[in-house]
Design a protein around this motif. Structure first.
Motif, PDB file in Angstrom:
ATOM      1  N   MET A 255      12.045 -26.169 -24.280  1.00 42.57           N
ATOM      2  CA  MET A 255      10.950 -25.923 -23.340  1.00 42.57           C
ATOM      3  C   MET A 255      11.284 -26.559 -22.002  1.00 42.57           C
ATOM      4  O   MET A 255      11.556 -27.765 -21.934  1.00 42.57           O
ATOM      5  N   TRP A 256      11.290 -25.748 -20.971  1.00 41.94           N
ATOM      6  CA  TRP A 256      11.485 -26.230 -19.605  1.00 41.94           C
ATOM      7  C   TRP A 256      10.125 -26.231 -18.912  1.00 41.94           C
ATOM      8  O   TRP A 256       9.466 -25.201 -18.812  1.00 41.94           O
ATOM      9  N   LYS A 257       9.716 -27.395 -18.453  1.00 43.63           N
ATOM     10  CA  LYS A 257       8.391 -27.552 -17.852  1.00 43.63           C
ATOM     11  C   LYS A 257       8.514 -28.141 -16.447  1.00 43.63           C
ATOM     12  O   LYS A 257       9.433 -28.906 -16.154  1.00 43.63           O
ATOM     13  N   ASN A 258       7.549 -27.791 -15.617  1.00 37.43           N
ATOM     14  CA  ASN A 258       7.509 -28.314 -14.254  1.00 37.43           C
ATOM     15  C   ASN A 258       6.221 -29.116 -14.087  1.00 37.43           C
ATOM     16  O   ASN A 258       5.127 -28.557 -14.109  1.00 37.43           O
ATOM     17  N   SER A 259       6.354 -30.439 -13.957  1.00 34.90           N
ATOM     18  CA  SER A 259       5.195 -31.310 -13.774  1.00 34.90           C
ATOM     19  C   SER A 259       4.940 -31.494 -12.276  1.00 34.90           C
ATOM     20  O   SER A 259       5.882 -31.598 -11.491  1.00 34.90           O
ATOM     21  N   LEU A 260       3.675 -31.566 -11.915  1.00 31.52           N
ATOM     22  CA  LEU A 260       3.297 -31.635 -10.502  1.00 31.52           C
ATOM     23  C   LEU A 260       2.395 -32.833 -10.246  1.00 31.52           C
ATOM     24  O   LEU A 260       1.443 -33.089 -10.989  1.00 31.52           O
ATOM     25  N   PHE A 261       2.720 -33.574  -9.208  1.00 34.00           N
ATOM     26  CA  PHE A 261       1.869 -34.665  -8.714  1.00 34.00           C
ATOM     27  C   PHE A 261       1.606 -34.395  -7.238  1.00 34.00           C
ATOM     28  O   PHE A 261       2.541 -34.137  -6.474  1.00 34.00           O
ATOM     29  N   GLU A 262       0.341 -34.457  -6.853  1.00 37.13           N
ATOM     30  CA  GLU A 262      -0.007 -34.158  -5.472  1.00 37.13           C
ATOM     31  C   GLU A 262      -1.068 -35.145  -4.985  1.00 37.13           C
ATOM     32  O   GLU A 262      -2.003 -35.482  -5.722  1.00 37.13           O
ATOM     33  N   PHE A 263      -0.887 -35.590  -3.761  1.00 36.11           N
ATOM     34  CA  PHE A 263      -1.815 -36.553  -3.173  1.00 36.11           C
ATOM     35  C   PHE A 263      -2.073 -36.165  -1.717  1.00 36.11           C
ATOM     36  O   PHE A 263      -1.146 -35.806  -0.982  1.00 36.11           O
ATOM     37  N   VAL A 264      -3.342 -36.238  -1.306  1.00 37.45           N
ATOM     38  CA  VAL A 264      -3.727 -35.947   0.077  1.00 37.45           C
ATOM     39  C   VAL A 264      -4.307 -37.219   0.673  1.00 37.45           C
ATOM     40  O   VAL A 264      -5.137 -37.895   0.050  1.00 37.45           O
ATOM     41  N   SER A 265      -3.871 -37.559   1.866  1.00 39.70           N
ATOM     42  CA  SER A 265      -4.332 -38.786   2.517  1.00 39.70           C
ATOM     43  C   SER A 265      -5.824 -38.727   2.813  1.00 39.70           C
ATOM     44  O   SER A 265      -6.441 -37.656   2.799  1.00 39.70           O
ATOM     45  N   GLN A 266      -6.397 -39.886   3.094  1.00 41.13           N
ATOM     46  CA  GLN A 266      -7.824 -39.970   3.352  1.00 41.13           C
ATOM     47  C   GLN A 266      -8.200 -39.137   4.579  1.00 41.13           C
ATOM     48  O   GLN A 266      -7.440 -39.039   5.537  1.00 41.13           O
ATOM     49  N   HIS A 267      -9.401 -38.565   4.512  1.00 46.51           N
ATOM     50  CA  HIS A 267      -9.867 -37.742   5.625  1.00 46.51           C
ATOM     51  C   HIS A 267     -11.390 -37.781   5.660  1.00 46.51           C
ATOM     52  O   HIS A 267     -12.049 -38.271   4.736  1.00 46.51           O
ATOM     53  N   HIS A 268     -11.947 -37.260   6.717  1.00 47.44           N
ATOM     54  CA  HIS A 268     -13.401 -37.221   6.878  1.00 47.44           C
ATOM     55  C   HIS A 268     -13.873 -35.783   7.065  1.00 47.44           C
ATOM     56  O   HIS A 268     -14.838 -35.526   7.799  1.00 47.44           O
ATOM     57  N   LEU A 269     -13.176 -34.879   6.438  1.00 43.82           N
ATOM     58  CA  LEU A 269     -13.537 -33.468   6.542  1.00 43.82           C
ATOM     59  C   LEU A 269     -14.447 -33.073   5.387  1.00 43.82           C
ATOM     60  O   LEU A 269     -14.206 -33.441   4.241  1.00 43.82           O
ATOM     61  N   HIS A 270     -15.506 -32.345   5.716  1.00 39.70           N
ATOM     62  CA  HIS A 270     -16.389 -31.836   4.672  1.00 39.70           C
ATOM     63  C   HIS A 270     -15.831 -30.486   4.211  1.00 39.70           C
ATOM     64  O   HIS A 270     -16.364 -29.416   4.510  1.00 39.70           O
ATOM     65  N   CYS A 271     -14.746 -30.583   3.478  1.00 34.53           N
ATOM     66  CA  CYS A 271     -14.019 -29.377   3.069  1.00 34.53           C
ATOM     67  C   CYS A 271     -13.606 -29.530   1.604  1.00 34.53           C
ATOM     68  O   CYS A 271     -13.106 -30.599   1.213  1.00 34.53           O
ATOM     69  N   PRO A 272     -13.823 -28.515   0.770  1.00 31.76           N
ATOM     70  CA  PRO A 272     -13.418 -28.602  -0.635  1.00 31.76           C
ATOM     71  C   PRO A 272     -11.924 -28.891  -0.768  1.00 31.76           C
ATOM     72  O   PRO A 272     -11.110 -28.400   0.016  1.00 31.76           O
TER      73      PRO A 272
END
Length: 339
Positions: A255-272
């Motif tokens: 089994m070949w799998k692709n694991s993903l880690f994602e991080f977004v810096s702090q913000h003050h946007l009222h956006c989903p």
């Protein structure tokens, strides 16, 4: 006349069991030569030690990277066009308000996103079988089976998930079918080997209810041929397909799998968050290797900490069940405007 199952000894001694293929019992395959590496029955994960980094760390000048980042300018015309495009994509929105809206101020905010992809490979061994049709068998007499990580296979492209199965060389054994005990058939569950069942029309009374004439469906016998086995009283074994013997062999599942880690810096946007994840930005840097280093000295400390956390989480999660083949991280800047 009803069929007496005792007239056919080969049918009478067939055991009455479920009519579906079943796995072979564990004790059937114990103590086989050259299989010391196969630990247990039903599947065992194998993995080699994690490989070391293949190159020394090269320092990155983040200031030069950021200096070359081009912040896109958004004019009032571009902003209005984006708003109208969104409104027109909604079935019940009116574009009149969006067209007449007065934009008083455009404010820019920059976000940084860290994305780590880890492509890994895991290998599992398991016993499986197929009907033996007198074909050539690659058994232990032809040599010792290779260890699972010694088997060379064609890999998919990097970061493309896939699952493949391979037969381990020299692992085949031919055994009598454990389901039908080598008979190739078993007693029908519909008629219990009799070949005949009670007539559903007259319920076995030979005559229709409130009628003096005999039942025409069973010709007055009260019995009809079993539709499950067509009157034979037995069915072909679903496990060995009537061949009476099975070829057992060790199957390698990769089994070949692709694991993903994602991080977004702090913000003050009222956006989903899901919309922020789709936002396009400027790629600041890209690194791809067997294993990558954490980011250090990045202008935003939270990005540096996120890179350390992502690499640590992936290493801990995969160390006990897979081999890391390739890693890639990509910090990027996304530029958002509000008005």
């Amino acid at each position: 006349m009803d069929r007496d199952p005792s007239d056919d000894d080969s049918v009478a001694d067939l055991s009455f069991e479920a009519e579906s293929p079943v796995a072979s019992p564990a004790e059937l395959l114990e103590g086989l030569p050259s299989y010391d590496w196969l630990q247990g029955h039903g599947g065992q994960v194998f993995f080699p030690p994690l490989e070391t980094l293949t190159r020394p760390r090269e320092p990155v000048s983040w200031s030069s990277v950021l200096d070359h980042s081009r912040v896109p300018l958004v004019t009032e015309e571009v902003a209005r066009e984006a708003l109208l495009s969104f409104v027109n994509s909604q079935c019940c929105y009116s574009s009149a308000a969006a067209g007449d809206l007065i934009i008083q101020e455009l404010r820019q905010q920059t976000l940084c996103r860290y994305r780590l992809e880890t492509f890994s490979e895991s290998r599992v061994s398991e016993w499986t079988f197929q009907p033996f049709t007198n074909h050539a068998v690659d058994g232990p007499q032809r040599g010792t089976s290779p260890r699972l990580w010694d088997m060379k296979v064609q890999m998919p492209p990097m970061f493309q998930e896939d699952t493949r199965k391979f037969q381990v060389p020299h692992s085949s054994l031919v055994k009598e079918c454990h389901k039908c005990n080598g008979r190739g058939r078993y007693k029908c569950s519909g008629c219990h080997g009799a070949g005949m069942v009670r007539c559903s029309s007259c319920s076995g009374t030979k005559r229709k209810a409130r009628q003096s004439r005999r039942c025409h469906l069973c010709s007055g016998s009260g019995r009809r041929r079993c539709s499950t086995c067509s009157g034979r009283g037995n069915k072909t074994c679903a496990t060995c397909k009537g061949e009476r013997r099975l070829e057992h062999f060790v199957q390698l599942v990769i089994m070949w799998k692709n694991s993903l880690f994602e991080f977004v810096s702090q913000h003050h946007l009222h956006c989903p968050r899901e919309l922020l994840a789709k936002a396009r930005g400027e790629n600041l840097f890209r690194d791809e290797n067997t294993m990558v280093y954490p980011i250090v000295d990045f202008p935003l400390q939270e990005i540096s900490l996120a890179s350390q956390r992502g690499i640590s989480e992936h290493s801990a999660a995969l160390a006990s069940r897979a081999r890391i083949l390739q890693q890639m991280f990509l910090p990027s800047g996304s530029f958002h405007h509000s008005w």
